[in-house]
Every structure is written in C-alpha cells, then in structure tokens.
Design a protein around this motif. Structure first.
Motif, mmCIF file in Angstrom:
data_model
loop_
_atom_site.group_PDB
_atom_site.id
_atom_site.type_symbol
_atom_site.label_atom_id
_atom_site.label_comp_id
_atom_site.label_asym_id
_atom_site.label_seq_id
_atom_site.Cartn_x
_atom_site.Cartn_y
_atom_site.Cartn_z
ATOM 1 N N ILE A 59 -14.983 -9.356 10.272
ATOM 2 C CA ILE A 59 -15.089 -9.307 9.122
ATOM 3 C C ILE A 59 -15.929 -8.224 8.250
ATOM 4 O O ILE A 59 -15.789 -7.655 7.377
ATOM 5 C CB ILE A 59 -15.199 -10.525 8.340
ATOM 6 N N ILE A 60 -17.190 -8.444 8.906
ATOM 7 C CA ILE A 60 -18.291 -7.397 8.574
ATOM 8 C C ILE A 60 -18.110 -5.967 8.800
ATOM 9 O O ILE A 60 -18.146 -5.052 7.740
ATOM 10 C CB ILE A 60 -19.708 -7.808 9.289
ATOM 11 N N ILE A 61 -17.579 -5.749 9.847
ATOM 12 C CA ILE A 61 -17.111 -4.307 10.279
ATOM 13 C C ILE A 61 -16.158 -3.816 9.057
ATOM 14 O O ILE A 61 -16.007 -2.586 8.617
ATOM 15 C CB ILE A 61 -16.463 -4.169 11.484
ATOM 16 N N ALA A 62 -14.970 -4.718 9.060
ATOM 17 C CA ALA A 62 -13.925 -4.160 8.261
ATOM 18 C C ALA A 62 -14.596 -4.064 6.490
ATOM 19 O O ALA A 62 -14.438 -3.113 6.079
ATOM 20 C CB ALA A 62 -12.996 -5.399 7.835
ATOM 21 N N GLY A 63 -15.519 -4.692 6.264
ATOM 22 C CA GLY A 63 -16.283 -4.508 4.872
ATOM 23 C C GLY A 63 -16.809 -3.296 4.840
ATOM 24 O O GLY A 63 -16.841 -2.650 3.624
ATOM 25 N N ILE A 64 -17.627 -2.991 5.812
ATOM 26 C CA ILE A 64 -18.381 -1.501 6.003
ATOM 27 C C ILE A 64 -17.482 -0.489 5.956
ATOM 28 O O ILE A 64 -17.544 0.631 5.121
ATOM 29 C CB ILE A 64 -19.145 -1.576 7.274
ATOM 30 N N LEU A 65 -16.393 -0.575 6.624
ATOM 31 C CA LEU A 65 -15.248 0.464 6.737
ATOM 32 C C LEU A 65 -14.638 0.528 5.181
ATOM 33 O O LEU A 65 -14.707 1.773 4.922
ATOM 34 C CB LEU A 65 -14.377 0.434 7.587
ATOM 35 N N TYR A 81 0.700 -1.257 0.077
ATOM 36 C CA TYR A 81 0.031 0.021 -0.054
ATOM 37 C C TYR A 81 1.014 1.325 -0.126
ATOM 38 O O TYR A 81 0.514 2.215 -0.695
ATOM 39 C CB TYR A 81 -0.859 0.004 1.249
ATOM 40 N N PHE A 82 1.847 1.411 0.909
ATOM 41 C CA PHE A 82 2.856 2.566 0.927
ATOM 42 C C PHE A 82 3.661 2.560 -0.247
ATOM 43 O O PHE A 82 3.844 3.683 -0.860
ATOM 44 C CB PHE A 82 3.673 2.307 1.922
ATOM 45 N N ILE A 83 3.731 1.667 -1.076
ATOM 46 C CA ILE A 83 4.606 1.690 -2.564
ATOM 47 C C ILE A 83 3.408 2.163 -3.702
ATOM 48 O O ILE A 83 3.839 3.030 -4.033
ATOM 49 C CB ILE A 83 4.994 0.345 -2.806
ATOM 50 N N THR A 84 2.219 1.769 -3.453
ATOM 51 C CA THR A 84 1.398 2.038 -4.515
ATOM 52 C C THR A 84 0.296 3.270 -4.147
ATOM 53 O O THR A 84 -0.300 3.999 -5.122
ATOM 54 C CB THR A 84 0.486 0.857 -4.925
ATOM 55 N N SER A 85 -0.081 3.409 -2.849
ATOM 56 C CA SER A 85 -1.134 4.251 -2.629
ATOM 57 C C SER A 85 -2.447 3.997 -3.027
ATOM 58 O O SER A 85 -3.415 4.664 -3.235
ATOM 59 C CB SER A 85 -0.772 5.726 -2.963
ATOM 60 N N SER A 86 -2.696 2.631 -3.409
ATOM 61 C CA SER A 86 -3.860 2.020 -3.965
ATOM 62 C C SER A 86 -4.941 1.925 -2.941
ATOM 63 O O SER A 86 -4.504 1.041 -1.799
ATOM 64 C CB SER A 86 -3.666 0.795 -4.673
ATOM 65 N N ASN A 87 -6.080 2.307 -2.953
ATOM 66 C CA ASN A 87 -7.030 1.917 -1.936
ATOM 67 C C ASN A 87 -7.636 0.739 -2.032
ATOM 68 O O ASN A 87 -7.795 0.023 -0.843
ATOM 69 C CB ASN A 87 -8.429 2.991 -2.406
ATOM 70 N N SER A 88 -7.534 0.114 -3.073
ATOM 71 C CA SER A 88 -7.943 -1.370 -3.151
ATOM 72 C C SER A 88 -6.991 -2.232 -2.330
ATOM 73 O O SER A 88 -7.242 -3.190 -1.575
ATOM 74 C CB SER A 88 -8.289 -1.992 -4.635
ATOM 75 N N ILE A 89 -5.565 -1.953 -2.458
ATOM 76 C CA ILE A 89 -4.634 -2.668 -1.742
ATOM 77 C C ILE A 89 -4.899 -2.298 -0.233
ATOM 78 O O ILE A 89 -4.643 -3.212 0.618
ATOM 79 C CB ILE A 89 -3.216 -2.197 -2.182
ATOM 80 N N LEU A 90 -5.139 -1.165 0.153
ATOM 81 C CA LEU A 90 -5.303 -0.855 1.760
ATOM 82 C C LEU A 90 -6.534 -1.565 2.201
ATOM 83 O O LEU A 90 -6.496 -1.987 3.187
ATOM 84 C CB LEU A 90 -5.628 0.743 1.609
ATOM 85 N N THR A 91 -7.538 -1.944 1.341
ATOM 86 C CA THR A 91 -8.663 -2.659 1.486
ATOM 87 C C THR A 91 -8.019 -4.044 2.082
ATOM 88 O O THR A 91 -8.565 -4.884 2.920
ATOM 89 C CB THR A 91 -9.766 -2.846 0.397
ATOM 90 N N ASP A 92 -7.232 -4.731 1.240
ATOM 91 C CA ASP A 92 -6.749 -6.155 1.506
ATOM 92 C C ASP A 92 -6.044 -5.863 2.595
ATOM 93 O O ASP A 92 -6.108 -7.196 3.505
ATOM 94 C CB ASP A 92 -6.039 -6.497 0.175
ATOM 95 N N ALA A 93 -5.133 -5.026 2.896
ATOM 96 C CA ALA A 93 -4.278 -4.713 4.103
ATOM 97 C C ALA A 93 -5.080 -4.882 5.270
ATOM 98 O O ALA A 93 -4.914 -5.469 6.371
ATOM 99 C CB ALA A 93 -3.414 -3.608 3.966
ATOM 100 N N ALA A 94 -6.291 -4.216 5.307
ATOM 101 C CA ALA A 94 -7.163 -3.798 6.517
ATOM 102 C C ALA A 94 -7.678 -5.124 6.728
ATOM 103 O O ALA A 94 -8.028 -5.639 7.916
ATOM 104 C CB ALA A 94 -8.113 -2.687 6.116
ATOM 105 N N GLU A 95 -8.152 -5.902 5.940
ATOM 106 C CA GLU A 95 -8.762 -7.287 6.091
ATOM 107 C C GLU A 95 -7.621 -8.262 6.936
ATOM 108 O O GLU A 95 -7.951 -9.170 7.552
ATOM 109 C CB GLU A 95 -9.135 -8.057 4.962
ATOM 110 N N SER A 96 -6.342 -8.055 6.412
ATOM 111 C CA SER A 96 -5.228 -8.625 7.140
ATOM 112 C C SER A 96 -5.391 -8.463 8.698
ATOM 113 O O SER A 96 -4.921 -9.353 9.561
ATOM 114 C CB SER A 96 -3.982 -8.488 6.485
ATOM 115 N N ILE A 97 -5.686 -7.151 8.981
ATOM 116 C CA ILE A 97 -5.751 -6.727 10.418
ATOM 117 C C ILE A 97 -6.756 -7.647 11.060
ATOM 118 O O ILE A 97 -6.508 -8.316 12.184
ATOM 119 C CB ILE A 97 -5.745 -5.521 10.790
#
Length: 327
Positions: free
Chosen positions: A85-91, A26-42
């Motif tokens: 998972i649901i909360i992460a999806g909503i955010l 995410y820090f390399i690309t600033s991609s919002n969709s990659i941030l989405t995937d990273a947030a799900e990893s949390i």
C-alpha cells in the motif's frame, strides 16, 4: 481455517472484478485520479492472494521447529499488505505530480464517477463483512484486508466528489491534486498496517486481549486466587498465549495447586472464542498478602483483611505481588 479461506477467496474474486471495473473507468475517462484508485486495486488483489496463502500456512499444525504454531505468518501477511500500500501511494504521488506539470484531457467524468461509486460501495460492504468475520474467526489477516477495503471505499468516495467538482468547474488540474491527496492518505493507511504487523512480530503485548482476560478473571475470581501478576499476552494467529503468576495459599499440596491452575485455564477457554494456552507459575502466599486475602477460613492468617485488590491492566502486568502500597 476453512471458513477463513472461504472469506478471503470471496475477497480475492471480488477484488479482481472491481479492479477490472476501475481500469475500465480509467480507459473511458483518462483520469489520473481514477488510475490511482485502479492501481490500489492491484494491491488489493495481491494482498488478498498473499492473505490466502498466509491463512493456509497458519492452519498448519505445530511441529518441532514451530512449537507455538504458524499463526505469526498472519502478521507477516499484514506487513506485506501494508508495504504494498505504501509503495502504491508513493508511485501515485510521483505519477500525479508529473501530470500536474504536464496535464492531459479528461473525458466522460460522469460515467467514470458512477463506476467508481459502485466499486466503492461494494468495497465498503465487503470490508465490513471481512472485519466482522475477523472478530468471529480471530484473524488479523481478515481484519487487515477488511480495513484496507474500507479505506479503499473512503478513497473512492472522495474521488467521486473530486470528479464531480472537476466536471462542474472544468479545472482539470484538480484531478492531479486530488490524486496526490489520495496518495498521501493511502501511505498513511499502509503505515498503520505495517505498525500493527511489526508490533505483533516483536511480541508486543496485546493490551485489548489482556484487558478482556483481566475482566473475565475478576468476574470469575475464586477466593483462593489470592493474587495475580506478571501477566503477558501474545496472539499467534487465532490462538492466544498467556503467561502469568498466580498466588495461592502456601499450604496447598501439589495436587490442589494443579487443580486450581487447571481451573483458571478451563474457565478462560470456556469464556472466549479463541484457543487460549496458559502458562501459569504458582506462587505461595506470604504474610504480606493477608491484608487483601479473601479466604475467610484461612488457618494461618496473620492479620485481618483490610482492603480489596481489584485486578487491573496496571497492577496485573507488573512483575510483583500487590503489597501494602497497592490498591
């Protein structure tokens, strides 16, 4: 339980490493969709941590306050995981909708895609391992964690395809559109886990286990086991609890009844990997049972055997003997 703890610790350690890799992407690309995937990893890491705790609690022996053991904490663990998972999806959806209105630049998509593809492959392999271990160790917690990781892997695969499409077309707004789609998929995955946990906490009958039990009973059925009905199955962690009514010849004495009931219990526990606790209520046979009774040497038969009743999920779970209208 030591095997379950080892498996879940592998999942936890791997999850932490993959989370760091995704945030790096995410820090390399600033991609919002990659941030989405990273947030799900949390969520993956938090879920694995809670899963480890739930397995520890489930391993505690029965006590006065918990006569059935502590296995149901695993359903609570799955509920927490699904809710996160649901909360992460909503955010994710809200964040992506904001970036759809206020877009930003995206860089180094190829490098980010390679990192996400690698993490997705590892998640799929780890998820497959957890699911296979969940069947061996009879753990719904490992199953839920494995399904979650495989869902994450599918998400990563779709994400990589979307990133390559953005790279080829130059349409940066597709990043937020893709992220929103992933968010809805994540919410649906969380809902399925919550649904499964609630059914377990509400003592919903385990149909798959019931069908397995009935198949074994049919294959090992003795002639003296005239009828079985009102069968109910529930899973408490790795243990299965079964209630049922078993019809035996009414002229059996108490010692013989106890012997037959114990034989059903021993047969089932020798055939399955789970620990099964049977609560069997013995019923005496009645003349209406004679037409499907298999005991050729029965001294009190009132009519000859005219049909065979094969036990099925439909007739064994009903709270009544199988009389003339049943097949």
């Amino acid at each position: 339980m030591q095997s379950q703890k080892k498996v879940i610790l592998i999942s936890l350690g791997t999850g932490i490493l993959l989370m760091l890799a995704k945030f790096t992407a995410y820090f390399i690309t600033s991609s919002n969709s990659i941030l989405t995937d990273a947030a799900e990893s949390i969520v993956n890491v938090l879920a694995s941590a809670f899963a480890f705790y739930s397995i520890y609690v489930a391993a505690q022996p029965r006590d006065t306050n918990h006569p059935y053991g502590h296995g149901k904490v695993e359903f609570f663990s799955v509920f927490i995981e699904g809710s996160l998972i649901i909360i992460a999806g909503i955010l994710i959806i809200f964040k992506s909708a904001y970036n759809l209105v206020y877009p930003h630049e995206i860089d180094e998509l190829i490098a980010g895609s390679i990192i996400i593809a690698g993490t997705g492959l590892i998640n799929f392999i780890l998820g497959y391992y957890l699911i296979s271990q969940s069947k061996t160790l009879n753990s719904i917690t490992l199953f839920a964690d494995g399904k979650h990781l495989q869902t994450d892997a599918y998400t990563s695969a779709g994400l990589v395809a979307g990133l390559l499409l953005i790279y080829l077309t130059g349409l940066n707004y597709l990043d937020s559109v893709l992220s929103i789609a992933i968010g809805f998929f994540i919410i649906y995955s969380g809902y399925k886990l919550v649904r499964r946990s609630v059914s377990g906490l509400m003592d919903e009958s385990d149909i798959d286990t019931a069908e397995e039990v009935i198949t074994l009973l049919n294959s090992c059925r003795k002639d003296s086991w005239i009828d079985m009905h009102n069968l109910r199955t529930q899973r408490y962690g790795a243990d299965i609890h079964i209630d049922c009514h078993l019809t035996l010849p009414y002229y059996f004495d108490l010692n013989k009844v106890h012997e037959e009931v114990s034989e059903v219990d021993a047969m089932m526990n020798s055939q399955v990997s789970s620990s099964i606790e049977f609560f069997i209520h013995a019923d005496p046979c009645v003349p209406e049972c004679c037409h499907y009774c298999r005991m050729d040497s029965c001294p009190v038969r009132s009519e000859p055997k005219s049909k065979d009743v094969i036990w099925t999920i439909e007739n064994v779970t009903r709270n009544m003997k199988h009389f003339s209208g049943d097949v």
